[in-house]
Write a protein that holds these residues in place. Sequence first.
Motif, short mmCIF file in Angstrom:
data_model
loop_
_atom_site.label_atom_id
_atom_site.label_comp_id
_atom_site.label_asym_id
_atom_site.label_seq_id
_atom_site.Cartn_x
_atom_site.Cartn_y
_atom_site.Cartn_z
N ILE A 105 0.66 -0.74 0.06
CA ILE A 105 0.25 0.12 0.16
C ILE A 105 1.37 1.58 -0.09
CG2 ILE A 105 -1.50 1.04 0.80
CD1 ILE A 105 -2.89 -1.55 1.82
N ASP A 106 0.63 2.02 -1.13
CA ASP A 106 1.15 3.39 -1.09
C ASP A 106 0.19 4.40 -0.38
OD1 ASP A 106 2.92 5.71 -1.72
OD2 ASP A 106 1.82 5.38 -4.01
N ILE A 107 0.92 5.00 0.30
CA ILE A 107 0.12 6.14 1.31
C ILE A 107 1.40 7.81 0.78
CG2 ILE A 107 -0.58 7.86 2.74
CD1 ILE A 107 -0.09 4.85 4.20
N SER A 108 0.29 8.66 -0.22
CA SER A 108 0.87 9.75 -0.47
C SER A 108 0.27 10.83 -0.13
CB SER A 108 1.55 9.46 -1.86
OG SER A 108 1.62 8.69 -2.83
N ILE A 109 1.61 12.17 0.48
CA ILE A 109 1.13 13.56 0.86
C ILE A 109 1.85 14.27 0.31
CG2 ILE A 109 0.19 14.23 2.42
CD1 ILE A 109 0.35 12.67 4.44
N GLU A 110 1.37 15.12 0.06
CA GLU A 110 1.59 16.64 -1.02
C GLU A 110 1.46 17.82 -0.07
OE1 GLU A 110 1.75 19.05 -4.89
OE2 GLU A 110 2.22 16.27 -5.32
N VAL A 111 2.11 18.32 0.24
CA VAL A 111 2.32 19.59 1.05
C VAL A 111 3.25 20.84 0.24
CG1 VAL A 111 2.68 20.70 3.31
CG2 VAL A 111 3.20 18.18 2.96
N ALA A 112 1.88 21.79 0.58
CA ALA A 112 2.23 22.80 -0.28
C ALA A 112 4.01 23.77 0.21
CB ALA A 112 1.45 24.47 0.19
N GLY A 113 4.25 24.10 -0.24
CA GLY A 113 5.96 24.52 0.03
C GLY A 113 5.84 26.16 -0.31
N ARG A 114 6.24 26.38 0.70
CA ARG A 114 7.02 27.81 1.21
C ARG A 114 8.58 27.99 0.35
NH1 ARG A 114 4.45 28.27 7.43
NH2 ARG A 114 2.30 27.80 6.63
N SER A 115 8.56 27.34 1.04
CA SER A 115 10.83 28.31 -0.50
C SER A 115 10.70 28.15 -1.83
CB SER A 115 11.52 27.54 0.15
OG SER A 115 11.55 25.84 -0.21
N VAL A 116 11.01 28.87 -2.25
CA VAL A 116 11.19 29.49 -3.98
C VAL A 116 12.37 28.95 -4.11
CG1 VAL A 116 11.07 30.82 -5.42
CG2 VAL A 116 9.68 31.01 -3.45
N VAL A 117 12.20 27.70 -4.81
CA VAL A 117 12.94 27.72 -5.87
C VAL A 117 13.68 27.78 -7.78
CG1 VAL A 117 15.36 25.12 -7.42
CG2 VAL A 117 13.50 25.64 -4.75
N ASN A 118 14.29 28.67 -8.20
CA ASN A 118 13.94 28.95 -9.52
C ASN A 118 13.06 29.38 -9.91
OD1 ASN A 118 16.44 27.85 -9.83
ND2 ASN A 118 15.62 25.75 -10.22
#
Length: 186
Positions: A159-172
């Motif tokens: 079982i794959d549990i994936s969570i995406e969190v909005a980032g605050r740091s800026v890259v490129n």
Amino acid sequence: MSVIKRSEVGSTMIEVLVSVVVVAIGLLGMASLQLNSVKTSFDSAGQSQASWLAQEMAERIRSNNSDAAAFYIDAAANNASCGSAPSVYCGLVNGVGSVDSCTSEQRAVFDVWDVFCNASDDDELYASAADMISLSSFSIGCDDSDVTDSNICSSGSLIDISIEVAGRSVVNEEKKNREVQIYMSL
């Protein structure tokens, strides 16, 4: 009497302005570093919280019926936007549990909502760890170990549990989201 030469009197206005500009540039650089450090710290904290949420979800899946993994996959897909609360509450109410009266499917729907979506309307208290992070998306998937049976997530599957969190740091010049992914076997 000694004669004081005009060139030895003190700093000129141009020298003072140049030194002020140099100090200001240095302070602005330090402020920028501090801001980036704070953003990165928030991103790290969000990633830690997301990891905790994924572990919490894995424990709830394990505690339910071993055939209930399909219900969790469906519940995550149907409630990925956290649009609606479950129709049946399968948790503690005033210290009394209603888990025993819930079906495996009802528990799965409640667990997904409770872990990922149960946001507090009260500004002072957090209902769950999901309140403290900017949760972009979540999903639960299964790599079925036995595709010949009717169960979409058989015993022994991954079982794959994936969570995406909005980032605050800026890259490129763009914000980068952070993803936490854990795997568990049934």
